[in-house]
Design an enzyme around this catalytic site. Structure first.
Site, PDB file in Angstrom:
ATOM      1  N   HIS A  17     -11.719  -0.574   1.198  1.00 32.98           N
ATOM      2  CA  HIS A  17     -11.979  -0.861   2.723  1.00 32.98           C
ATOM      3  C   HIS A  17     -13.120   0.084   3.462  1.00 32.98           C
ATOM      4  CE1 HIS A  17      -7.547  -2.464   2.748  1.00 32.98           C
ATOM      5  NE2 HIS A  17      -8.438  -3.458   2.903  1.00 32.98           N
ATOM      6  N   LYS A  41       6.499  -9.045   7.202  1.00 30.66           N
ATOM      7  CA  LYS A  41       7.718  -8.539   7.722  1.00 30.66           C
ATOM      8  C   LYS A  41       8.107  -7.290   7.532  1.00 30.66           C
ATOM      9  CE  LYS A  41       9.634 -13.208   8.051  1.00 30.66           C
ATOM     10  NZ  LYS A  41       9.225 -14.140   6.718  1.00 30.66           N
ATOM     11  N   ARG A  89     -14.390  -8.862  -3.495  1.00 31.10           N
ATOM     12  CA  ARG A  89     -14.416  -7.854  -4.833  1.00 31.10           C
ATOM     13  C   ARG A  89     -14.764  -8.708  -6.004  1.00 31.10           C
ATOM     14  NH1 ARG A  89      -8.321  -6.446  -3.011  1.00 31.10           N
ATOM     15  NH2 ARG A  89      -8.508  -8.660  -2.777  1.00 31.10           N
ATOM     16  N   SER A 127      -4.610  -3.191  -1.263  1.00 36.51           N
ATOM     17  CA  SER A 127      -3.342  -2.590  -0.641  1.00 36.51           C
ATOM     18  C   SER A 127      -1.962  -2.808  -1.539  1.00 36.51           C
ATOM     19  CB  SER A 127      -3.415  -2.900   0.808  1.00 36.51           C
ATOM     20  OG  SER A 127      -4.444  -2.695   1.605  1.00 36.51           O
TER      21      SER A 127
END
Ligand code: PNS
Length: 159
Positions: A17, A41, A89, A127
């Site tokens: 990022h 969530k 990517r 991530s």
């Protein structure tokens, strides 16, 4: 004024990022790193923690951090941004990114999506994988900023 939005969930921000943000900061007059609220969530970090971490690791004067809800193109128009930046990517990213870019173009033809390639050293980082490797005890050194690694360790220790 060429203004770009770099949207995502950034849970947490990775070196991939950061690489895209640095490239964008050279291309545009202003870059808004825009964190989507309520994407998952169970994110590892709260919105406030993610915003703070991004602010701490982005030293460029033309980069600012904000949050948004609802449609990305609505946020872009509200911010008077003409561009949306997305990092690509591998070719596997392309299909989904193309769908989003074309849908966003249909919704708001004046907002242009710009794809940037992260440095190849970061081409496999996400991530999601970083969280998985970290939780299972693997090293993520060099894949996230040091501050983020420390916050991840603190999070594991203290919840
Ligand atoms: O990098 P991420 O976490 O996959 O980011 C996805 C993001 C935030 C760019 C995307 O989910 C998004 O733009 N959501 C906002 C809602 C929206 O505009 N949806 C329509 C997209 S075509």
């Amino acid at each position: 004024m060429r203004r770009a939005i770099y949207p995502g969930s950034f849970d947490p921000i990775t070196m991939g990022h950061l690489d895209i943000i640095e490239r964008s900061a050279r291309l545009f007059d202003e870059v808004i790193v825009a964190l989507l609220l309520n994407i998952e969530k169970q994110p590892m970090f709260t919105t406030e923690e993610r915003v703070e971490m991004i602010r701490e690791v982005t030293p460029w004067s033309n980069v600012r951090v904000d949050t948004f809800e609802g449609l990305l193109v609505h946020f872009a128009v509200q911010q008077q941004a003409q561009f949306v930046v997305r990092g690509i990517r591998a070719i596997s990213d392309y299909e989904y990114e193309l769908q989003m870019a074309l849908m966003n173009r249909r919704l708001e033809p004046n907002v242009e999506t710009v794809f940037l390639m992260a440095g190849e050293a970061y081409s496999y980082i996400s991530s999601r994988l970083i969280k998985e490797v970290f939780k299972l005890g693997g090293s993520i050194k060099g894949l996230v900023p040091e501050l983020v690694e420390k916050r991840m360790r603190d999070k594991m220790a203290n919840g």
